[in-house]
Design an enzyme around this catalytic site. Structure first.
Site, PDB file in Angstrom:
ATOM      1  N   HIS A  13     -18.145 -23.924  29.325  1.00  0.00           N
ATOM      2  CA  HIS A  13     -17.290 -24.188  30.357  1.00  0.00           C
ATOM      3  C   HIS A  13     -17.425 -23.159  31.347  1.00  0.00           C
ATOM      4  CE1 HIS A  13     -14.499 -22.342  27.363  1.00  0.00           C
ATOM      5  NE2 HIS A  13     -14.051 -21.743  28.450  1.00  0.00           N
ATOM      6  N   TYR A  66     -12.593 -25.114  32.638  1.00  0.00           N
ATOM      7  CA  TYR A  66     -12.985 -26.304  33.237  1.00  0.00           C
ATOM      8  C   TYR A  66     -14.554 -26.540  32.833  1.00  0.00           C
ATOM      9  CZ  TYR A  66      -8.591 -26.873  35.923  1.00  0.00           C
ATOM     10  OH  TYR A  66      -7.354 -26.910  36.235  1.00  0.00           O
ATOM     11  N   THR A  67     -14.680 -27.723  32.283  1.00  0.00           N
ATOM     12  CA  THR A  67     -16.090 -28.109  31.918  1.00  0.00           C
ATOM     13  C   THR A  67     -16.752 -29.193  33.066  1.00  0.00           C
ATOM     14  OG1 THR A  67     -15.712 -28.116  29.637  1.00  0.00           O
ATOM     15  CG2 THR A  67     -17.673 -29.077  30.212  1.00  0.00           C
ATOM     16  N   CYS A 117     -11.043 -32.725  22.111  1.00  0.00           N
ATOM     17  CA  CYS A 117     -10.528 -32.308  23.301  1.00  0.00           C
ATOM     18  C   CYS A 117      -9.660 -33.233  23.766  1.00  0.00           C
ATOM     19  CB  CYS A 117     -11.743 -31.942  24.381  1.00  0.00           C
ATOM     20  SG  CYS A 117     -11.010 -31.119  25.736  1.00  0.00           S
TER      21      CYS A 117
END
Length: 271
Positions: free
Chosen positions: A79, A96-97, A245
């Site tokens: 990420h 954030y990915t 996740c």
């Protein structure tokens, strides 16, 4: 994983002095000849070119990279850090990915909650990003099968890994995704997930779980349970890994379920 609601953080060109350590992206070459943005270890500024609302509180943000042949240079499963300001104007950095890969040349996309600086961002504004970050780095064929447990915007690292597997004809890894949300309208990237199901029926499966399902719903109801995992994920094995996740409450509950089923710590990874 989300910024808290508040002020606009980043930035029009005229406001760039508020990011003293950010700079126009430096690039290095990849073996394919594309220019890799990440690698300097410094924050880089990227421009928001399109914002698409996906649900009442989630949007897709597309950012341009500096040249037509630029890529992020982000390993699969990793990420980036995004810098903004919280509700009281304090600078914060959150992970954030992207849902895009390095095969998506010249741009990248984030699917995230439309809060904090992202709520106020307009097309043409800039964001400071840095990477790569993270402990997980996918290599083709590292397992026979993945089970994936995601809730809400926790779908993004699962989507990134799934795309990388399914777009590689030589990668036969199987994917079993359980994706939880509150309502049907909250399901993110549903068209893309449906397309994966249609195009790769022997390799990708998704089981949706809703807290508030519509009438005639044929998926799961409530929260991800031990029984749902047993029915929809590959059983424990040395060549199986379960990825998770979601919010802390889900991660804690599913960790207990996985342990009870018999998945060892080596078979589990929490983004």
């Amino acid at each position: 994983m989300e910024f808290s609601a508040g002020h606009r953080a980043e930035i029009s060109e005229s406001r760039s002095p508020s990011l003293p350590s950010a700079r126009a992206p430096r690039t290095t070459s990849t073996t394919s000849g594309n220019l890799k943005v990440f690698g300097s270890g410094e924050f880089q500024v990227v421009k928001l070119v399109k914002k698409t609302q996906l649900s009442h509180n989630v949007a897709k943000f597309r950012f341009d990279l500096p040249t037509p042949n630029s890529v992020l240079g982000l390993p699969i499963g990793q990420h980036m850090s995004c810098r903004g300001k919280d509700a009281v104007g304090e600078e914060v950095v959150k992970p954030y990915t992207p849902t895009t890969l390095d095969s998506d040349v010249s741009c990248f996309e984030l699917v995230i909650k439309d809060v904090g600086p992202f709520r106020e961002m307009k097309e043409g504004d800039y964001l400071a990003v840095k990477g790569p970050k993270g402990r997980f780095k996918y290599q083709p064929g590292q397992v026979r099968a993945f089970g994936m447990l995601a809730r809400g915007t926790g779908i993004t690292p699962m989507f990134q890994v799934t795309r990388a597997i399914l777009e590689n004809p030589s990668d036969k890894t199987k994917i079993h995704l359980i994706y939880a949300n509150v309502t049907y309208e909250d399901i993110l990237l549903k068209e893309e997930l449906d397309s994966f199901m249609r195009d790769f029926p022997d390799q990708f499966q998704v089981y949706h779980v809703l807290n508030q399902p519509p009438e005639n719903w044929d998926g799961g109801v409530g929260f991800v349970s031990k029984e749902m995992i047993q029915a929809n994920c590959p059983p424990p094995a040395d060549d199986v890994q379960i990825l998770r996740c979601g919010p802390p409450s889900m991660n804690k509950a599913t960790a207990g379920h996985l342990k009870d089923i018999g998945y060892t710590p080596e078979m589990r990874f929490n983004f």
